[in-house]
Write a protein that holds these residues in place. Structure first.
Motif: not given
Length: 449
Positions: A12-13, A16-17, A9
């Motif tokens: 950036d992820q 975004r979440y 993970i």
């Protein structure tokens, strides 16, 4: 295939979440509700309360519910309840129970011997083999299945609750189970060592006999010693006095219940690819009485499953059944309904699976046994079912639950019916030799809630 670096993970992820969550207008409303009340209370659909009104077109009068308390003997309570319904009608005894402690004693004694037998059968396998690990995970427990209760009654009979009442350890079984499982695992070390060193059958039998004697003593200390002979003294509902002297547990069963247990068969609905309908199945290492009745299931369609239960209810006899009680169920209200909670809508997450997918992927299996005592038929089709539980009278409607027909479709796995209700085709199928399933198959789950 994605490697570990690609699958990790990233920041950036997460960013975004976080942004996606902020874009949801209802996010804080849902968060406030769920953090204070939890998922189930927040997703409860109160329309289900109206749909599950406890009124039924076919309803058996079965009296006050029993209470298994802090034990996992639901399967035993449910089976003995079906028998006491018959006994109460025949002898006018509405306030009466059979001894669950008596069958519990012999079940634990026989399960210990069954465990020893499986230890010896697998003694040539390493400890890390899946079967040995499965066996050692839970040497014995409170849970069971219908055929296992039949095996106990066929060998030992039954007695009234007044002859062998509940004890601390029968109603609150965790201490006894932990101690007995400690002993059984210790005995497994000894038995496996004897096999490894090539001990004679006689030496192994002597060691096993000593172990069983110790199990018997432990069970007598915690559950009391079972009666061999007793007098059955009671007043019926009309206040007439009766006494029946010098009964044995088997003569009591023959006189006061008298069912031919061979006539009662297990019917399952397991719509998985590995279990074709109209075939029978058994499970390796599942049972309690060595040399006793085998666990055997006939797998049928849900339409056949329901019609068999309805046929028995129409004849005035209640139906033992096994289900996954923790799914979409409100314990306090006594409602089991697929519409009781709407988690998908609350969370905006699709949690839907088919019944087969739940079984295959470990999301569901039989956890609890109860008794069907009624059904509401509309144009000949069931809409809801009346259920006698064994959790006392403080839950549901004086201990009785309502099960929607859609809930039965999704979360009911087993009913027990007299084989006279089977069609010729199903009767022939039931008589055939069963396919052996692995010990961890979901159809080998023990009802223990």
């Amino acid at each position: 295939m994605t490697n570990d670096k690609q699958a990790a993970i990233s920041s950036d992820q997460i960013a975004r979440y976080q942004a996606q969550l902020k874009e949801r207008a209802d996010a804080k409303v849902v968060e406030r509700a769920v953090t204070h009340q939890g998922i189930l209370a927040t997703s409860a659909d109160y329309a289900s309360d109206t749909d599950m009104t406890p009124v039924f077109s076919i309803e058996l009068e079965t009296g006050k519910v029993a209470n298994q308390k802090q034990s996992g003997r639901c399967w035993m309570f449910a089976a003995l309840n079906t028998m006491r319904h018959h006994l109460a009608d025949l002898f006018h005894l509405s306030d009466f129970e059979l001894s669950q402690n008596y069958t519990n004693f012999w079940d634990k004694f026989e399960k210990s011997n069954y465990f020893y037998q499986n230890v010896l059968k697998t003694a040539d396998q390493p400890l890390n083999s899946r079967k040995v690990a499965f066996l050692m995970a839970t040497p014995q427990q409170d849970g069971g299945q219908w055929d296992m209760l039949c095996a106990i009654i066929e060998k030992y009979g039954i007695v009234p609750k007044s002859v062998m009442p509940e004890t601390y350890s029968s109603s609150k079984s965790s201490e006894l189970n932990k101690t007995l499982n400690e002993k059984l695992r210790k005995d497994a070390i000894t038995l496996r060592a004897l096999v490894v060193k090539g001990a004679s059958d006689s030496d192994i039998a002597t060691a096993r006999d000593k172990m069983l004697g110790e199990v018997y003593r432990l069970l007598c200390y915690t559950l009391g010693e079972p009666a061999q002979k007793f007098d059955f003294e009671y007043r019926d509902d009309d206040k007439n006095y009766h006494i029946d002297r010098d009964l044995t547990p088997k003569s009591f069963y023959d006189k006061y219940v008298g069912w031919n247990l061979a006539d009662y068969v297990s019917i399952i609905n397991a719509p998985t690819a590995d279990k074709p309908y109209n075939k029978t199945y058994t499970i390796e290492m599942l049972g309690n009485v060595v040399g006793g009745r085998q666990v055997k299931h006939l797998n049928v369609t849900m339409a056949d499953f329901k019609q068999l239960a309805i046929a028995q209810l129409k004849d005035g006899q209640s139906v033992w059944f096994g289900c996954d009680v923790g799914q979409s169920s409100d314990r306090q209200k006594g409602i089991m309904d697929t519409h009781a909670f709407n988690k998908n809508e609350l969370l905006d997450i699709d949690l839907n699976m088919t019944k087969a997918q739940r079984l295959d992927y470990g999301d569901s299996l039989m956890t609890h046994a109860m008794v069907i005592t009624g059904v509401d038929l509309v144009d000949g089709q069931p809409t809801k079912w009346k259920v006698e539980n064994s959790w006392g009278d403080k839950v549901g409607t004086k201990g009785y639950f309502v099960m929607s027909d859609s809930w039965m479709d999704e979360y009911c796995y087993q009913v027990v019916v007299n084989k006279k209700y089977l069609s010729d085709e199903l009767r022939q199928a039931q008589s055939e030799a069963p396919t052996m399933l692995e010990p961890w198959d979901p159809m080998g789950a023990l009802a223990a809630n």
